[in-house]
Design a protein around this motif. Sequence first.
Motif, PDB file in Angstrom:
ATOM      1  N   SER A  32     -89.822 -17.795 -21.968  1.00 50.37           N
ATOM      2  CA  SER A  32     -90.509 -18.963 -21.405  1.00 50.37           C
ATOM      3  C   SER A  32     -90.085 -19.147 -19.959  1.00 50.37           C
ATOM      4  O   SER A  32     -89.504 -18.264 -19.350  1.00 50.37           O
ATOM      5  N   GLU A  33     -90.351 -20.339 -19.410  1.00 46.11           N
ATOM      6  CA  GLU A  33     -89.917 -20.611 -18.042  1.00 46.11           C
ATOM      7  C   GLU A  33     -88.403 -20.704 -17.924  1.00 46.11           C
ATOM      8  O   GLU A  33     -87.863 -20.791 -16.832  1.00 46.11           O
ATOM      9  N   HIS A  34     -87.704 -20.665 -19.058  1.00 44.21           N
ATOM     10  CA  HIS A  34     -86.242 -20.700 -19.032  1.00 44.21           C
ATOM     11  C   HIS A  34     -85.636 -19.296 -18.956  1.00 44.21           C
ATOM     12  O   HIS A  34     -84.436 -19.141 -19.178  1.00 44.21           O
ATOM     13  N   LEU A  83     -82.138 -14.225 -18.984  1.00 46.59           N
ATOM     14  CA  LEU A  83     -82.038 -12.905 -18.357  1.00 46.59           C
ATOM     15  C   LEU A  83     -81.236 -12.950 -17.068  1.00 46.59           C
ATOM     16  O   LEU A  83     -81.441 -12.136 -16.167  1.00 46.59           O
ATOM     17  N   PHE A  84     -80.332 -13.904 -16.971  1.00 54.80           N
ATOM     18  CA  PHE A  84     -79.621 -14.157 -15.725  1.00 54.80           C
ATOM     19  C   PHE A  84     -78.973 -12.903 -15.145  1.00 54.80           C
ATOM     20  O   PHE A  84     -79.155 -12.573 -13.961  1.00 54.80           O
ATOM     21  N   GLU A  85     -78.227 -12.176 -15.978  1.00 46.72           N
ATOM     22  CA  GLU A  85     -77.497 -11.012 -15.460  1.00 46.72           C
ATOM     23  C   GLU A  85     -78.448  -9.945 -14.926  1.00 46.72           C
ATOM     24  O   GLU A  85     -78.195  -9.339 -13.873  1.00 46.72           O
ATOM     25  N   ILE A  90     -85.949 -13.551  -4.968  1.00 44.39           N
ATOM     26  CA  ILE A  90     -86.154 -13.447  -6.415  1.00 44.39           C
ATOM     27  C   ILE A  90     -86.851 -14.713  -6.879  1.00 44.39           C
ATOM     28  O   ILE A  90     -86.396 -15.832  -6.599  1.00 44.39           O
ATOM     29  N   LEU A  91     -87.962 -14.569  -7.575  1.00 45.42           N
ATOM     30  CA  LEU A  91     -88.703 -15.706  -8.122  1.00 45.42           C
ATOM     31  C   LEU A  91     -88.713 -15.598  -9.638  1.00 45.42           C
ATOM     32  O   LEU A  91     -89.236 -14.625 -10.198  1.00 45.42           O
ATOM     33  N   ALA A  92     -88.105 -16.561 -10.319  1.00 41.76           N
ATOM     34  CA  ALA A  92     -88.049 -16.563 -11.783  1.00 41.76           C
ATOM     35  C   ALA A  92     -89.000 -17.619 -12.312  1.00 41.76           C
ATOM     36  O   ALA A  92     -88.955 -18.773 -11.882  1.00 41.76           O
ATOM     37  N   SER A  93     -89.878 -17.236 -13.241  1.00 41.84           N
ATOM     38  CA  SER A  93     -90.923 -18.134 -13.734  1.00 41.84           C
ATOM     39  C   SER A  93     -91.665 -18.725 -12.536  1.00 41.84           C
ATOM     40  O   SER A  93     -91.641 -19.934 -12.314  1.00 41.84           O
ATOM     41  N   PRO A  94     -92.329 -17.888 -11.761  1.00 39.52           N
ATOM     42  CA  PRO A  94     -92.773 -18.290 -10.421  1.00 39.52           C
ATOM     43  C   PRO A  94     -93.913 -19.304 -10.423  1.00 39.52           C
ATOM     44  O   PRO A  94     -94.901 -19.156 -11.129  1.00 39.52           O
ATOM     45  N   VAL A  95     -93.751 -20.347  -9.642  1.00 42.43           N
ATOM     46  CA  VAL A  95     -94.852 -21.247  -9.310  1.00 42.43           C
ATOM     47  C   VAL A  95     -94.943 -21.234  -7.792  1.00 42.43           C
ATOM     48  O   VAL A  95     -94.110 -21.831  -7.101  1.00 42.43           O
ATOM     49  N   GLU A 104     -85.761 -15.671 -26.396  1.00 43.72           N
ATOM     50  CA  GLU A 104     -84.466 -16.216 -26.011  1.00 43.72           C
ATOM     51  C   GLU A 104     -83.991 -17.351 -26.898  1.00 43.72           C
ATOM     52  O   GLU A 104     -82.941 -17.947 -26.653  1.00 43.72           O
ATOM     53  N   ARG A 105     -84.751 -17.687 -27.950  1.00 41.68           N
ATOM     54  CA  ARG A 105     -84.396 -18.849 -28.769  1.00 41.68           C
ATOM     55  C   ARG A 105     -82.991 -18.735 -29.361  1.00 41.68           C
ATOM     56  O   ARG A 105     -82.202 -19.678 -29.318  1.00 41.68           O
ATOM     57  N   GLU A 106     -82.666 -17.571 -29.919  1.00 45.51           N
ATOM     58  CA  GLU A 106     -81.355 -17.400 -30.544  1.00 45.51           C
ATOM     59  C   GLU A 106     -80.242 -17.545 -29.507  1.00 45.51           C
ATOM     60  O   GLU A 106     -79.189 -18.141 -29.763  1.00 45.51           O
ATOM     61  N   MET A 107     -80.497 -17.015 -28.312  1.00 48.52           N
ATOM     62  CA  MET A 107     -79.512 -17.109 -27.231  1.00 48.52           C
ATOM     63  C   MET A 107     -79.323 -18.555 -26.789  1.00 48.52           C
ATOM     64  O   MET A 107     -78.206 -19.011 -26.539  1.00 48.52           O
ATOM     65  N   PHE A 108     -80.397 -19.331 -26.740  1.00 49.63           N
ATOM     66  CA  PHE A 108     -80.315 -20.741 -26.370  1.00 49.63           C
ATOM     67  C   PHE A 108     -79.489 -21.512 -27.395  1.00 49.63           C
ATOM     68  O   PHE A 108     -78.673 -22.364 -27.042  1.00 49.63           O
TER      69      PHE A 108
END
Length: 551
Positions: A538-540, A545-547, A388-393, A453-457
């Motif tokens: 964003s890259e976060h 979306l962890f779950e 699994i690659l999240a915000s892939p570089v 995701e701003r509100e969640m952060f």
Amino acid sequence: MSNSSFSSLIYRIIGKPERWHDDYIVDIMQQYLDEADTLDDPDNLMELAAGDQILSKINQGNVALNAFNTLLDKSRFQMIILDDEFNLVYHNRNASALLDYLCEPNAPESIKADLKRLIQQTPISDSANKQNALLALPYYDPNGDHIYLRSIRSQVKDHSSPTLFHILMVLDKSHASQRLNPDLVASYGLTEKEQDVLLRLVHGNSIRQIADAVFVSDNTIKSHLKSLFRKTNTNSQGTLISLILTHESQVLDSYFESDITTASAELNDQNDREIRLSDGHAITYCEYGPADGRPLLVFHSGFGSRLAAPPNAHEICQRLGRRMIIPDRPGIGKTRFIEGHPAQWNAQLNEFIDLLGLQQYDLLGSVIACQLTMSFAAQADQRLNKIILASPVFLNDYEDTKNLTEILAPAARYVRLSPEFAKEIYQLWLKSVTLNLDAHYPAMLETSVGTAEREMFERHGIVKLLTDVFKEGARQSLDGILNEMIFCMTPLHLDTEQFKKPIEIWYGTEDKRITEAGARAICDKFKHATLHIREGYSEHLYYALFEEIIQ
């Protein structure tokens, strides 16, 4: 002054990292990088030779020191910085005459004996002077102005470096009209009129003189003073002036007795575990979820990786039957740096997996740690189920670097020219971020949070979590993250046909590290890859979306 000495000095002295980052790291370094492109075609140059040309030009031109001078010459103070042996470390341009006055005539690097004795008798910040206040010494310059002192203990764990710095300061009257520090104004909610009164008070004006200068009565100025006392919790002009000057002098605080060495109390060690490898090196890690759950090994992309689990990670892992394991890589968090890292990391992680007794596992990489993830996956055995690659570089060849954005874009160019040069530059950037963390790092994080995701952060306090994680990691060696940055910005040149396991790629359209075209290009490299694009993240998105990502 050598490049390494300058870096060490910057680490301890520079404040206001926004300006340091903008004026030096971005503008000046980009200028030299652009000039390097004109020296020769980088493809036809030995990478070290190209980097050496740039470093040599910087050193010859004293560009770094000039940038430092520019910052401190704008200070409200004439400044002289002494180390723990009272040797001269630095003085800003406006302090030249003061330096001549305070130093022994026959020993220009040594201050006068009576002043030295006075400083030695003055309490430093970690004893009686708990507030690290700017103290007015009973010592004056040729104009009769007070000489102030701050003695600040360094937190840098380097036995070759000074442990204590003494900063002698005199208010620079040529800067009397310079406005107060915006952070101070915001902290105390000062009005324009209160700021004006404060500035005049700081520069020695009496109530009568201030009233005459602004054409109001003495009682009006006294009313402003009462308001200032209330807002700053002081009760005298002397205490108020000391408070203001202390705050104004904190351009020097950076790594001195600062908060960056103390992470939040919430970041305790209750989830810490440790495995010792056969070579004697220990790897610290955290676990979340049931011990018999499906194992997920996480490669996080920054300091303090074992602490960087998303909110409610344990509950989510319990619900999904996931056993999430987050190891600290060498030099990042509590795992001690190993010379040459990450060259040995794949072998070390294989042994780590064996010692944990994992019969099967998935891999999750986030941002630049995707590079480490794919490097490990390329040599993993049949126990690896999914990637699994999240915000892939993921950089497999030099063409991939064209899809990088923001700090990663120039970083990849630096690495191509010279890994040595890139490490120097990235080190300065990291240190600039590290300074005054509570003021700067949250602001930097908030600008990279996507709308979705701003509100969640905000609800879960993730910016504070990441800031505290950075604090925890910042007190460790920078060697780990610096070496990993070089590795992660260097194309891997892997045979993508060898990847037979499914690869899930997660990308948010507001990612600050790689373009959507770059994410699609990564997906196209692999036969068994699936791309998930989410609007606004964003890259976060690993946190937001962890779950969904780890199911």
